[in-house]
Design an enzyme around this catalytic site. Structure first.
Site, PDB file in Angstrom:
ATOM      1  N   HIS A 102      31.778   1.444 -47.379  1.00 24.30           N
ATOM      2  CA  HIS A 102      30.676   0.695 -47.988  1.00 24.30           C
ATOM      3  C   HIS A 102      30.405  -0.584 -47.196  1.00 24.30           C
ATOM      4  CE1 HIS A 102      30.048   2.930 -51.768  1.00 24.30           C
ATOM      5  NE2 HIS A 102      31.316   3.273 -51.611  1.00 24.30           N
TER       6      HIS A 102
ATOM      7  N   GLU B  49      28.013  -2.581 -47.416  1.00 25.75           N
ATOM      8  CA  GLU B  49      27.479  -3.622 -48.311  1.00 25.75           C
ATOM      9  C   GLU B  49      28.573  -4.375 -49.051  1.00 25.75           C
ATOM     10  OE1 GLU B  49      27.543  -0.421 -48.882  1.00 25.75           O
ATOM     11  OE2 GLU B  49      27.707   0.021 -51.036  1.00 25.75           O
TER      12      GLU B  49
ATOM     13  N   CYS C  94      28.475   6.269 -47.891  1.00 28.45           N
ATOM     14  CA  CYS C  94      29.495   6.879 -48.746  1.00 28.45           C
ATOM     15  C   CYS C  94      29.052   8.281 -49.162  1.00 28.45           C
ATOM     16  CB  CYS C  94      29.811   5.985 -49.943  1.00 28.45           C
ATOM     17  SG  CYS C  94      31.311   6.491 -50.798  1.00 28.45           S
TER      18      CYS C  94
END
Lengths: 257, 209
Positions: free
Chosen positions: B190, B192, B84
Site C-alpha cells: 500500500h 498510500e 494491493c
C-alpha cells in the site's frame, strides 16, 4: 525482512485523546489530529485509535475525526470501539481507516467476525481482547465493556479459548491487552503473551505495561509478538519513538527506518 | 469549477468495496487533483488511472462486473496502477478460499495463498506489516527506491514471480511485490500508507510513467 511494529495507541473519548490508569480516571492528553501527525512523523509504524466509550455507551458516535486523520497521516491506522455492523465497518473504511478492531461487539455476537471478514477481507478485521489474570482462580479471563467502569464485566470466555475462536472465524490480527498491566508501566506480561503466541497463527500485538525501552526488547524477543502497542510512555514523552527504534535495531530486532 | 477527468490529474476507479479515501488523500498530499469515479467516460478520458482494492477478489470482481467496468478497464491505454487487491485483479485469475475467480487478464499470472515452503514454523498470515523489496527492476515506477526502503503490506494471497514481475518480496516464499505489462502496473503493498517511500512511488507513477 518483515519489521516488528511499534504502535502508539490513542484512546479517544468525545473527540479528544485521553489516558487512564487501569481503564479509570481518564485525563485529557490533547487533540487527535496533531498527535497522530506527530507520531507518524516520529516513525510510528501504525496507530490505533480506541473510541473507548463507544462500545459501552451504546450511542451513535461522531467519527468524523477518522477522515481528518486519514487526510494527514501516511501510515496505517486502526479504529476500535463500537463497530457492531457491516454498515459501521463500511463507513469507517470509506473514511480512510485501514483496519477495524472489534472487541465487545464480537463477544456479544461472534458471527460479526465472520461476516466482516467475508465482506471486507481478513486483513482489516482485528480483534481486541481485554484479558485479566484472576489471582484467585489462576485463570486468564476475557472481559467486556472495559471502556465503562460501571459496565465492565468478566465474560465466560477464557483467553486462550477466545483466541482460538476468533481465529477460526477469520480474524486477521489480535491485540491482546493485559488489563492487570494497563497503564502501570511494569513491563508486558511475557508469560501470558507467550502462551497466547503458541495458539496464535495470525499477527499478535502486545498491549499493556510498557514502561522502558527494554520492555519492548523483552516482548519481541521472549514472546515473539509482531507488534508492541503502548500509550502513556509515548504521550508523556517517557520514550521517544526514534530512540526506541534505534535501540531495538541495535538489539538486532528488525525495525523500519 | 467541478472537477472532471479533463481537469483532474488522475482518476481513482470507484470499485465500491475498496479503501479509496486513503489513496485519494495520499495523492492530494502530493498536490494532485483527484477524481473518484465509476463513470465510463470519466475513466476513459483520465490521464492516469488507479485501481484500488481491499477485500476479497470474488467480492471485488462482482462489484466491477455490476458496474459494467470490466471492458472499460481492459480497454484503457493510459498508465493504470493497481494497488494491493487492485494489482491482483489485473492478473488472469485468483484462487481465494478455494473459489477460482476470473480476473481482468491484463497482466500474466495468477493469485494464490502465500505458502510457507521456505519459511520457518513462525510464519503468520496475513503477511501484515512493513517489509523491504528485492530484485527491484529499473522501471520508472521504482526510480530512487532501493532495498533499504520499507513498504506496508497486508495480504494473505500473492502473485507468484513471473516474467511480468518488476519487484519481489520475501515472506515465506518469494512473490511479486510489483507486476507490469504494457501500460498496466500494480503493487502488492500500500504506497498510500507507506510513509515517504510510498509517496515516492506514487509520485514516480504520476510523473514518470
Amino acid at each position: 525482512m518483515l519489521a516488528k511494529r511499534i504502535i502508539p495507541c490513542l484512546d479517544v473519548k468525545d473527540g479528544l485523546v485521553v489516558k487512564g490508569v487501569q481503564f479509570r480516571n481518564h485525563e485529557i492528553i490533547g487533540d487527535i489530529v496533531p498527535l497522530a501527525q506527530r507520531y507518524a512523523d516520529e516513525g510510528a509504524d501504525e496507530l490505533v485509535f480506541y473510541d473507548i466509550a463507544a462500545s459501552s455507551d451504546g450511542r451513535v458516535v461522531d467519527r468524523s475525526w477518522v477522515e481528518r486523520i486519514a487526510q494527514v497521516i501516511d501510515i496505517p491506522f486502526c479504529v476500535a470501539g463500537g463497530i457492531k455492523t457491516e454498515q459501521d465497518a463500511q463507513t469507517l473504511l470509506l473514511m480512510g481507516a485501514d483496519k477495524l478492531s472489534i472487541n465487545s461487539p464480537a463477544l456479544s455476537d461472534p458471527s460479526l467476525i465472520t461476516r466482516l471478514t467475508r465482506q471486507f477481507g481478513q486483513q482489516c478485521v482485528v480483534i481486541g481482547i481485554d484479558s485479566f489474570y484472576d489471582d484467585n482462580t489462576g485463570l486468564y479471563q476475557v472481559h467486556q465493556f472495559t471502556g465503562d467502569e460501571a459496565k465492565s464485566a468478566k465474560t465466560t470466555w477464557q483467553t486462550i479459548d477466545w483466541v482460538k475462536e476468533v481465529q477460526q472465524r477469520g480474524a486477521g490480527e489480535i491485540v491482546l491487552n493485559v488489563m492487570n498491566q494497563d497503564g502501570v508501566r511494569q513491563g508486558y506480561d511475557i508469560e501470558q503473551l507467550s502462551m497466547v503466541r503458541e495458539h496464535c497463527n495470525i499477527p499478535l500485538i502486545a498491549s499493556g505495561g510498557a514502561g522502558t525501552m527494554a520492555h519492548f526488547k523483552d516482548v519481541f524477543e521472549q514472546a515473539d509478538v509482531d507488534g508492541a502497542l503502548a500509550a502513556s510512555v509515548f504521550h508523556k514523552g517517557i520514550i521517544d519513538i526514534q530512540d526506541l527504534k534505534s535501540y531495538l535495531r541495535s538489539q538486532n530486532i528488525a525495525m523500519r527506518k | 469549477m467541478t472537477l472532471d477527468a479533463q481537469t483532474a490529474d488522475a482518476v481513482i476507479i470507484d470499485t465500491g468495496c475498496a479503501n479509496i479515501s486513503s489513496l485519494k488523500f495520499a495523492l492530494q498530499r502530493l498536490g494532485y487533483q483527484i477524481l473518484v469515479s465509476a463513470d465510463k467516460a470519466q475513466i476513459q478520458s483520465a490521464s492516469k488511472v488507479f485501481l484500488p482494492g481491499v477485500g476479497s477478489a470474488e467480492f471485488a470482481m462482482n462489484s466491477i462486473n455490476e458496474r459494467n467496468l470490466v471492458g472499460v478497464v481492459q480497454s484503457l491505454k493510459q498508465p493504470v496502477l493497481g494497488i494491493c487487491l487492485g494489482m491482483q485483479l489485473m492478473t488472469e485469475h485468483s484462487i481465494e478460499n478455494d473459489i477460482d475467480t476470473p480476473c481482468l487478464n491484463l497482466i500474466p499470472g495468477e493469485v494464490k495463498r502465500i505458502t510457507a515452503e521456505n519459511a520457518d514454523h513462525n510464519l503468520r498470515l496475513p503477511h501484515m506489516g512493513w517489509n523491504t523489496l528485492e530484485n527491484i527492476s529499473d522501471s520508472p515506477l521504482f526510480s530512487g527506491i532501493t532495498g533499504e526502503d520499507y513498504f506496508y503490506f497486508v495480504h494473505t494471497y500473492c502473485a507468484p514471480i513471473n516474467s511480468a514481475t518488476i519487484a519481489q518480496c520475501d515472506y515465506g516464499q518469494r512473490f511479486s511485490a510489483s507486476l507490469q505489462n504494457n501500460n498496466f502496473s500494480g503493487v502488492q503493498f500500500h504506497p498510500e500508507r507507506s510513509g515517504k517511500a510510498g509517496a515516492k512511488l506514487l509520485s514516480n507513477f504520476m510523473e514518470l510513467c
